[in-house]
Design a protein around this motif. Sequence first.
Motif, PDB file in Angstrom:
ATOM      1  N   THR A 287       5.755   3.595  -4.187  1.00 38.37           N
ATOM      2  CA  THR A 287       4.253   2.741  -3.866  1.00 38.37           C
ATOM      3  C   THR A 287       4.370   0.961  -3.964  1.00 38.37           C
ATOM      4  N   GLY A 288       6.086   0.156  -4.128  1.00 36.59           N
ATOM      5  CA  GLY A 288       5.757  -0.843  -4.055  1.00 36.59           C
ATOM      6  C   GLY A 288       7.160  -1.640  -4.140  1.00 36.59           C
ATOM      7  N   LEU A 289       7.631  -3.158  -5.147  1.00 40.50           N
ATOM      8  CA  LEU A 289       8.445  -3.125  -4.628  1.00 40.50           C
ATOM      9  C   LEU A 289       8.610  -4.113  -6.518  1.00 40.50           C
ATOM     10  N   LEU A 290       9.317  -4.116  -6.814  1.00 42.50           N
ATOM     11  CA  LEU A 290       9.401  -4.659  -8.322  1.00 42.50           C
ATOM     12  C   LEU A 290       9.956  -6.317  -8.081  1.00 42.50           C
ATOM     13  N   ARG A 291       9.141  -7.414  -8.966  1.00 43.70           N
ATOM     14  CA  ARG A 291       9.982  -8.138  -8.340  1.00 43.70           C
ATOM     15  C   ARG A 291      10.322  -9.042 -10.060  1.00 43.70           C
ATOM     16  N   GLU A 292      10.769 -10.181  -9.975  1.00 43.94           N
ATOM     17  CA  GLU A 292      11.087 -11.536 -10.467  1.00 43.94           C
ATOM     18  C   GLU A 292      11.351 -12.221 -10.153  1.00 43.94           C
ATOM     19  N   GLY A 293      10.443 -13.087 -10.075  1.00 51.89           N
ATOM     20  CA  GLY A 293      10.075 -14.260  -9.346  1.00 51.89           C
ATOM     21  C   GLY A 293       9.265 -14.256  -7.882  1.00 51.89           C
ATOM     22  N   ARG A 294      10.893 -14.603  -6.665  1.00 53.53           N
ATOM     23  CA  ARG A 294      10.606 -13.775  -5.249  1.00 53.53           C
ATOM     24  C   ARG A 294      11.712 -13.220  -5.166  1.00 53.53           C
ATOM     25  N   GLU A 295      12.906 -12.666  -6.006  1.00 54.18           N
ATOM     26  CA  GLU A 295      13.857 -11.805  -5.696  1.00 54.18           C
ATOM     27  C   GLU A 295      12.797 -10.595  -5.873  1.00 54.18           C
ATOM     28  N   VAL A 296      13.218  -9.271  -5.337  1.00 52.99           N
ATOM     29  CA  VAL A 296      12.915  -8.006  -5.513  1.00 52.99           C
ATOM     30  C   VAL A 296      14.040  -7.092  -5.833  1.00 52.99           C
ATOM     31  N   VAL A 297      13.499  -6.311  -7.213  1.00 53.91           N
ATOM     32  CA  VAL A 297      14.732  -6.565  -7.923  1.00 53.91           C
ATOM     33  C   VAL A 297      14.317  -4.630  -8.175  1.00 53.91           C
ATOM     34  N   GLY A 298      14.151  -4.134  -7.471  1.00 46.98           N
ATOM     35  CA  GLY A 298      13.221  -2.741  -7.554  1.00 46.98           C
ATOM     36  C   GLY A 298      12.211  -2.202  -6.624  1.00 46.98           C
ATOM     37  N   VAL A 299      12.041  -0.617  -7.059  1.00 51.23           N
ATOM     38  CA  VAL A 299      10.748  -0.300  -6.058  1.00 51.23           C
ATOM     39  C   VAL A 299      10.358   0.810  -7.685  1.00 51.23           C
ATOM     40  N   GLU A 300       8.974   0.417  -6.912  1.00 52.91           N
ATOM     41  CA  GLU A 300       7.657   1.028  -8.038  1.00 52.91           C
ATOM     42  C   GLU A 300       7.266   2.755  -7.478  1.00 52.91           C
ATOM     43  N   THR A 301       7.663   4.190  -8.321  1.00 50.46           N
ATOM     44  CA  THR A 301       7.025   5.081  -7.201  1.00 50.46           C
ATOM     45  C   THR A 301       6.101   5.816  -7.749  1.00 50.46           C
ATOM     46  N   ASP A 302       5.735   6.743  -6.983  1.00 52.39           N
ATOM     47  CA  ASP A 302       4.021   7.393  -7.162  1.00 52.39           C
ATOM     48  C   ASP A 302       4.593   8.275  -8.494  1.00 52.39           C
ATOM     49  N   ARG A 303       5.200   8.695  -8.759  1.00 51.54           N
ATOM     50  CA  ARG A 303       5.867   9.398 -10.413  1.00 51.54           C
ATOM     51  C   ARG A 303       6.279   9.427 -11.222  1.00 51.54           C
ATOM     52  N   PRO A 304       4.921   9.596 -12.530  1.00 47.30           N
ATOM     53  CA  PRO A 304       5.232   8.641 -14.241  1.00 47.30           C
ATOM     54  C   PRO A 304       6.462   8.196 -13.657  1.00 47.30           C
ATOM     55  N   ASP A 305       6.492   6.751 -15.489  1.00 40.82           N
ATOM     56  CA  ASP A 305       8.468   6.239 -15.017  1.00 40.82           C
ATOM     57  C   ASP A 305       8.624   6.035 -14.059  1.00 40.82           C
ATOM     58  N   GLY A 306       8.052   5.651 -13.264  1.00 38.07           N
ATOM     59  CA  GLY A 306       8.284   5.645 -11.360  1.00 38.07           C
ATOM     60  C   GLY A 306       9.238   4.211 -11.569  1.00 38.07           C
ATOM     61  N   GLY A 307       9.066   3.627 -12.046  1.00 31.40           N
ATOM     62  CA  GLY A 307      10.225   2.128 -11.573  1.00 31.40           C
ATOM     63  C   GLY A 307      11.537   2.663 -11.586  1.00 31.40           C
ATOM     64  N   VAL A 308      11.988   1.988 -10.297  1.00 33.34           N
ATOM     65  CA  VAL A 308      13.192   2.092 -10.573  1.00 33.34           C
ATOM     66  C   VAL A 308      13.959   1.003 -10.319  1.00 33.34           C
ATOM     67  N   GLU A 309      14.962   0.074 -11.540  1.00 29.83           N
ATOM     68  CA  GLU A 309      15.999  -1.146 -11.065  1.00 29.83           C
ATOM     69  C   GLU A 309      17.227  -1.790 -10.186  1.00 29.83           C
ATOM     70  N   ALA A 310      17.085  -2.109  -9.443  1.00 34.52           N
ATOM     71  CA  ALA A 310      18.402  -1.806  -8.598  1.00 34.52           C
ATOM     72  C   ALA A 310      18.541  -3.387  -8.186  1.00 34.52           C
ATOM     73  N   PRO A 311      19.658  -3.989  -7.483  1.00 32.27           N
ATOM     74  CA  PRO A 311      19.938  -5.637  -7.405  1.00 32.27           C
ATOM     75  C   PRO A 311      19.777  -5.451  -5.629  1.00 32.27           C
ATOM     76  N   TYR A 312      19.232  -4.408  -5.257  1.00 34.94           N
ATOM     77  CA  TYR A 312      19.401  -4.164  -3.464  1.00 34.94           C
ATOM     78  C   TYR A 312      18.059  -3.565  -3.140  1.00 34.94           C
ATOM     79  N   VAL A 313      17.308  -3.714  -2.362  1.00 37.24           N
ATOM     80  CA  VAL A 313      16.633  -2.545  -2.040  1.00 37.24           C
ATOM     81  C   VAL A 313      16.481  -2.553  -0.616  1.00 37.24           C
TER      82      VAL A 313
END
Lengths: 455, 258
Positions: A148-174
Amino acid sequence: MSAILDGRVGDAAIEEPNYDGEFDAVVVGAGLAGSAAALTMADRGLEVLLIERGSSPGAKNVFGGVLYTPTIRELVDLEDAPLERYVAEKRFSMLSHDDETALSISPGEWRREPHNDSYTVLRGEFDEWFAEQAVDAGATLVTETTVTGLLREGREVVGVETDRPDGGVEAPYVVLAEGANSLVGEGANLKATESRENVAVAAKEVLEFPNGENVIEDRFRLFGDAGVSYHYFGEGAVGEAFGGGFIYTNGDTVSVGVAYRLEDAAANDQSPEETLNLFKSHPRVAPLLRDARTVEYSAKTIPEGGAESVPDLAHDGAVIVGDAAGLVLNNGVHLEGTNMAVESGYHAGRVIADANARGRTDADALEAYGRALEESFVVKNLERYAWLQETVEEDRELLFETMPTAFADAGAEYFRMDREPKAEHASRAKRAVVDALGGWRGLAKLALRYRKVVT
Amino acid sequence: MTWTIVVGVKQVPDDDEIGIDPDTGRLDRASAPAVMNPPDRDALEAALSIADEVDARVVAMTMGPPMATPVLEEAVAMGCDDAVLITDRAFAGSDTWPTSLTLARAAEALDADVVVCGEETTDSSTGQVPPGIAAHNGWAQLTYVEELEPDPEGGRLIATRDVEGGHERVAAELPVVVAVAYGEFEARPAGLHRKIYAENDFEPAQLTAEELGIADEVGLAVSPTAVGGMETVEPVERRGEVVDDVDGLVEPIRGVET
Ligand SMILES: Cc1cc2nc3c(=O)[nH]c(=O)nc-3n(C[C@H](O)[C@H](O)[C@H](O)COP(=O)(O)OP(=O)(O)OC[C@H]3O[C@@H](n4cnc5c(N)ncnc54)[C@H](O)[C@@H]3O)c2cc1C
Ligand SMILES: Cc1cc2nc3c(=O)[nH]c(=O)nc-3n(C[C@H](O)[C@H](O)[C@H](O)COP(=O)(O)OP(=O)(O)OC[C@H]3O[C@@H](n4cnc5c(N)ncnc54)[C@H](O)[C@@H]3O)c2cc1C
């Protein structure tokens, strides 16, 4: 608690599972581009999470279609792949409301391996198989999950958000491989929303023939695994819209569809389904589909902005591949996206693996992906046809209405059977074309304008 | 005290995917993919909602072949703390009697305080298994349950049951077997990390007939169900007639030959 489960390894209660930082890369969408990227990275030892919203990869995929395999052949062994038929004949057909003028191409070479790297496939089966190859290489696939969206730290993309509960997952590359309807990339401002004139709508049906054996072989004049791809344009295919219709033969079914510009669809107040039904009932199309039964209907969009609408491909921590990056060639003669999707997924995967080895996630390090695409056939082909879209738009009426009728009239005149001499027929035939296309000057200009489509 | 809640889940052919063979007109079950019995999703939700309120561990169990493992993974993804695959060649041909005996013994071995089951399965739909588990163990049973209230102080589980003509609110002493009414507990979606864990890194524990001490009490030979034969019933031709008033009704009915 019973001894059976005490302190058991694998007991989920021992620790709430958490995969943040466990994966090197997250791929959004297990289509061709996504699985190609996942496979390429997994082959190079990266931990990859491949996220697909459908119940299985390809389950939601709408596609004609002919899969073009020059790149995919390099990545996997196609021996066991669920291919339907190889393309032995391409036929281009101009339809007015009741005429057809066609050109058929069937080189002997296409009947021999590797069949010009063109095969009809059912994407529900092929995409599932291709994603399995990525999983076999070590990637982790999770289905029924929508990013459903991207996780960010500043400009950097650091993971994704999903439609599931507890749905964010962090990874260096998307890797964004979400296809033409790229809500995630647009939502994160990594790409602009495609303007209406650069989007085509497509409606497609898969049809089967319940009565009788060998209906497809007999109707389309085929032996063994040979198949056809028929392309139609003109008023009889998609009304006044800019686009075309197609018929492809699968193993036991045919895919029939139309694809045309969204803007025309909106203006003409006609649904894709209605357009498809009109195409199917054209007097030159209906006999091919007689007694067929619909087993599947679907509709979708195709980006067709060409080279100019390709967004920035590399960002801090993210890249865009396949249809999401607008990498589709759709110009009437060619409708190619599968080969570009795989090629782009491959280059993206390769570049990320390199960057990972150097501990870099910034856009500068990932730019190499964009450069690789520019040097490949992908961007070269898109640039080559960039002019076509605009030119065709200017000549729309001429190309899709006047010309199909003029050629049919010319044919009718040239071969007319009556008591006049053939010379009369020939000159009337010539006049039918020349007049319709704006005299000799008009004809010469037109030839000049479009020569690059085929030369 | 921590409650142990054991949930029975079964793998069945996906109803949505059971096609009708267009040529023979028969149901084509063989090609349908296997999924979790839909009412068991309600059972899982009911169990997890108890665990939301009391200190509890939720463990899913299935009796079936190793191929049934994905239903256990799904249960763990939804929130179960662990799962057990009860599998043995000896189980082949078991009907509802040995099936419920097996599940009863497993529940005992797992020190279950509460066993939660679905109302019935979509493939055999006898609804006999949950009462069977209770009977084999001599435990209380609550069937057609629409609401659950745990009472940890009293060591009881209170349920609202659907009974003919209304509802009934009853309390049962633990251990108790619950069969929840289908459609009353909407299953929660699996969390992302749990789903990844369950599908990729989780392995269920395994139990055999031997380990449960019932190797001689399961299988086809001890299954009392016998199918006497199959008969296709020809549709009876129906006669319709409209009468003007109630009095006129008696005669035509009398006239019907049986
Ligand atoms: C009717 C039609 C006919 C075509 N015919 C041809 C043809 O004959 N030959 C050809 O080469 N090309 C053809 N194309 C183009 C071709 O289908 C595409 O170029 C190709 O599928 C692009 O692959 P992709 O992996 O980029 O995207 P897709 O194949 O669209 O895959 C995207 C995947 O991402 C998933 N997804 C999307 N959003 C999310 C999200 N938020 N979270 C998780 N998952 C998500 C989708 O479910 C899908 O599985 C045709 C297209 C259409 C519509
Ligand atoms: C004549 C006959 C022959 C049979 N032969 C076989 C056979 O050869 N092989 C075979 O596999 N089956 C066979 N069965 C079916 C099977 O053994 C049981 O009937 C079935 O497992 C349970 O019955 P049910 O599906 O009607 O469950 P129901 O009583 O309708 O199920 C209610 C609830 O009990 C729980 N439950 C039921 N079964 C299980 C399970 N296996 N594991 C965990 N929880 C469960 C679930 O929560 C379910 O929602 C046969 C049935 C009959 C009648």
